[in-house]
Scaffold this motif. Sequence first.
Motif, PDB file in Angstrom:
ATOM      1  N   ASP A  54      17.702  62.232  40.544  1.00  0.00           N
ATOM      2  CA  ASP A  54      17.281  60.872  40.884  1.00  0.00           C
ATOM      3  C   ASP A  54      17.880  60.382  42.199  1.00  0.00           C
ATOM      4  OD1 ASP A  54      15.651  60.482  38.657  1.00  0.00           O
ATOM      5  OD2 ASP A  54      17.328  59.839  37.406  1.00  0.00           O
ATOM      6  N   ASN A  55      18.752  61.172  42.810  1.00  0.00           N
ATOM      7  CA  ASN A  55      19.378  60.790  44.064  1.00  0.00           C
ATOM      8  C   ASN A  55      18.388  60.880  45.221  1.00  0.00           C
ATOM      9  OD1 ASN A  55      22.227  60.523  43.114  1.00  0.00           O
ATOM     10  ND2 ASN A  55      21.881  62.654  42.559  1.00  0.00           N
ATOM     11  N   PHE A  56      18.740  60.255  46.323  1.00  0.00           N
ATOM     12  CA  PHE A  56      17.922  60.353  47.530  1.00  0.00           C
ATOM     13  C   PHE A  56      18.275  61.613  48.325  1.00  0.00           C
ATOM     14  CE2 PHE A  56      17.293  55.936  46.487  1.00  0.00           C
ATOM     15  CZ  PHE A  56      15.962  55.755  46.789  1.00  0.00           C
ATOM     16  N   GLY A  57      19.336  62.297  47.943  1.00  0.00           N
ATOM     17  CA  GLY A  57      19.745  63.523  48.630  1.00  0.00           C
ATOM     18  C   GLY A  57      19.528  64.748  47.767  1.00  0.00           C
ATOM     19  N   THR A  58      19.685  65.911  48.374  1.00  0.00           N
ATOM     20  CA  THR A  58      19.481  67.201  47.707  1.00  0.00           C
ATOM     21  C   THR A  58      20.705  67.583  46.883  1.00  0.00           C
ATOM     22  OG1 THR A  58      18.041  67.921  49.494  1.00  0.00           O
ATOM     23  CG2 THR A  58      18.999  69.645  48.134  1.00  0.00           C
ATOM     24  N   PHE A  59      20.449  68.112  45.680  1.00  0.00           N
ATOM     25  CA  PHE A  59      21.510  68.647  44.817  1.00  0.00           C
ATOM     26  C   PHE A  59      21.475  70.159  44.934  1.00  0.00           C
ATOM     27  CE2 PHE A  59      22.717  70.109  40.391  1.00  0.00           C
ATOM     28  CZ  PHE A  59      24.076  69.867  40.532  1.00  0.00           C
ATOM     29  N   LYS A  60      22.544  70.751  45.501  1.00  0.00           N
ATOM     30  CA  LYS A  60      22.664  72.205  45.590  1.00  0.00           C
ATOM     31  C   LYS A  60      23.686  72.647  44.549  1.00  0.00           C
ATOM     32  CE  LYS A  60      21.452  72.605  50.431  1.00  0.00           C
ATOM     33  NZ  LYS A  60      21.844  73.056  51.761  1.00  0.00           N
ATOM     34  N   PHE A  61      23.211  73.493  43.611  1.00  0.00           N
ATOM     35  CA  PHE A  61      24.107  73.928  42.544  1.00  0.00           C
ATOM     36  C   PHE A  61      24.435  75.415  42.674  1.00  0.00           C
ATOM     37  CE2 PHE A  61      19.777  73.937  40.927  1.00  0.00           C
ATOM     38  CZ  PHE A  61      19.647  75.163  40.308  1.00  0.00           C
ATOM     39  N   GLN A  62      25.607  75.771  42.150  1.00  0.00           N
ATOM     40  CA  GLN A  62      26.137  77.129  42.237  1.00  0.00           C
ATOM     41  C   GLN A  62      25.578  78.007  41.120  1.00  0.00           C
ATOM     42  OE1 GLN A  62      30.236  76.252  41.595  1.00  0.00           O
ATOM     43  NE2 GLN A  62      30.456  75.064  43.462  1.00  0.00           N
ATOM     44  N   ASN A  63      25.823  79.322  41.239  1.00  0.00           N
ATOM     45  CA  ASN A  63      25.516  80.228  40.135  1.00  0.00           C
ATOM     46  C   ASN A  63      26.262  79.724  38.904  1.00  0.00           C
ATOM     47  OD1 ASN A  63      24.193  81.747  42.038  1.00  0.00           O
ATOM     48  ND2 ASN A  63      25.660  83.413  42.025  1.00  0.00           N
ATOM     49  N   SER A  64      25.628  79.849  37.755  1.00  0.00           N
ATOM     50  CA  SER A  64      26.249  79.339  36.542  1.00  0.00           C
ATOM     51  C   SER A  64      25.824  80.191  35.356  1.00  0.00           C
ATOM     52  CB  SER A  64      25.851  77.875  36.336  1.00  0.00           C
ATOM     53  OG  SER A  64      26.625  77.307  35.313  1.00  0.00           O
ATOM     54  N   SER A  65      26.147  79.719  34.176  1.00  0.00           N
ATOM     55  CA  SER A  65      25.746  80.454  32.971  1.00  0.00           C
ATOM     56  C   SER A  65      25.410  79.475  31.859  1.00  0.00           C
ATOM     57  CB  SER A  65      26.861  81.404  32.518  1.00  0.00           C
ATOM     58  OG  SER A  65      28.003  80.671  32.157  1.00  0.00           O
ATOM     59  N   ALA A  66      24.689  79.997  30.884  1.00  0.00           N
ATOM     60  CA  ALA A  66      24.335  79.239  29.687  1.00  0.00           C
ATOM     61  C   ALA A  66      24.728  80.086  28.485  1.00  0.00           C
ATOM     62  CB  ALA A  66      22.835  78.941  29.668  1.00  0.00           C
ATOM     63  N   GLY A  67      25.067  79.422  27.405  1.00  0.00           N
ATOM     64  CA  GLY A  67      25.485  80.159  26.218  1.00  0.00           C
ATOM     65  C   GLY A  67      24.889  79.584  24.952  1.00  0.00           C
ATOM     66  N   VAL A  68      24.823  80.438  23.932  1.00  0.00           N
ATOM     67  CA  VAL A  68      24.392  80.031  22.592  1.00  0.00           C
ATOM     68  C   VAL A  68      25.559  80.328  21.652  1.00  0.00           C
ATOM     69  CG1 VAL A  68      22.761  80.451  20.705  1.00  0.00           C
ATOM     70  CG2 VAL A  68      21.954  80.477  23.071  1.00  0.00           C
ATOM     71  N   PHE A  69      25.872  79.346  20.808  1.00  0.00           N
ATOM     72  CA  PHE A  69      27.006  79.455  19.897  1.00  0.00           C
ATOM     73  C   PHE A  69      26.535  79.329  18.452  1.00  0.00           C
ATOM     74  CE2 PHE A  69      28.518  77.900  23.888  1.00  0.00           C
ATOM     75  CZ  PHE A  69      29.765  78.448  24.065  1.00  0.00           C
ATOM     76  N   TYR A  70      27.194  80.064  17.580  1.00  0.00           N
ATOM     77  CA  TYR A  70      26.999  79.907  16.142  1.00  0.00           C
ATOM     78  C   TYR A  70      28.361  79.609  15.528  1.00  0.00           C
ATOM     79  CZ  TYR A  70      26.536  80.812  11.223  1.00  0.00           C
ATOM     80  OH  TYR A  70      26.594  80.663   9.863  1.00  0.00           O
ATOM     81  N   ASN A  71      28.466  78.469  14.843  1.00  0.00           N
ATOM     82  CA  ASN A  71      29.702  78.096  14.161  1.00  0.00           C
ATOM     83  C   ASN A  71      30.916  78.188  15.098  1.00  0.00           C
ATOM     84  OD1 ASN A  71      30.905  77.119  11.824  1.00  0.00           O
ATOM     85  ND2 ASN A  71      31.506  79.156  11.123  1.00  0.00           N
ATOM     86  N   GLY A  72      30.723  77.787  16.360  1.00  0.00           N
ATOM     87  CA  GLY A  72      31.808  77.777  17.336  1.00  0.00           C
ATOM     88  C   GLY A  72      32.058  79.084  18.052  1.00  0.00           C
ATOM     89  N   THR A  73      31.321  80.136  17.709  1.00  0.00           N
ATOM     90  CA  THR A  73      31.513  81.452  18.322  1.00  0.00           C
ATOM     91  C   THR A  73      30.355  81.756  19.264  1.00  0.00           C
ATOM     92  OG1 THR A  73      32.673  82.243  16.354  1.00  0.00           O
ATOM     93  CG2 THR A  73      31.828  83.913  17.851  1.00  0.00           C
ATOM     94  N   LEU A  74      30.686  82.179  20.474  1.00  0.00           N
ATOM     95  CA  LEU A  74      29.667  82.548  21.452  1.00  0.00           C
ATOM     96  C   LEU A  74      28.941  83.812  20.980  1.00  0.00           C
ATOM     97  CD1 LEU A  74      28.465  81.985  24.314  1.00  0.00           C
ATOM     98  CD2 LEU A  74      30.167  83.584  25.181  1.00  0.00           C
ATOM     99  N   ILE A  75      27.601  83.719  20.842  1.00  0.00           N
ATOM    100  CA  ILE A  75      26.828  84.884  20.386  1.00  0.00           C
ATOM    101  C   ILE A  75      25.797  85.333  21.425  1.00  0.00           C
ATOM    102  CG2 ILE A  75      27.205  84.481  17.927  1.00  0.00           C
ATOM    103  CD1 ILE A  75      24.394  83.221  17.803  1.00  0.00           C
TER     104      ILE A  75
END
Length: 166
Positions: A54-75
């Motif tokens: 929603d900003n008037f400027g560009t958002f440049k984001f870094q390499n990142s990761s996403a995760g899925v967890f079951y009962n607090g454990t990364l799966i």
Amino acid sequence: MGAIALTFSLIVFRIAAPNLNLQSVVIKNLKFNSSSSPPYLNMTFIAEIHVKNDNFGTFKFQNSSAGVFYNGTLIGTSGFFGGEVRGRETQNMNVTIKVRSNVWVNQTYLNGDLNSGLVKLRSYADFRGKVTVLKIAKQSKVSVLDCTMNLNLTSKAIQDILCAEN
């Protein structure tokens, strides 16, 4: 004239973290077994994420990761490349995560959830980057996507998605 300049600067140079929205999740290659020892849950989790700047400027984001967890454990986890979202625009991204239950998962809980037909999952991703407005103002921002959902084993679909606000 000063009031106009002040109003302009308060609107244009107000920098906020971009909003992340989990639009949909598709499950592919779902395999599970509560009778085996240990019980297991394997699948491909494909999330469609909208990054709204929603900003008037560009958002440049870094390499990142996403995760899925079951009962607090990364799966399951997956990395994705950085990019940019221009000012006042929305970018759509698909993130594919290979999910594999492992020995660190509480087998009793997993067995019970598999037998019930509903498995509660949590997904998490963060986008770190900078918003630049008119090449004058630069500010680091972090946007977080943190959602809970239920995997319905009968329909092989995600339901009851609930995401926390940034």
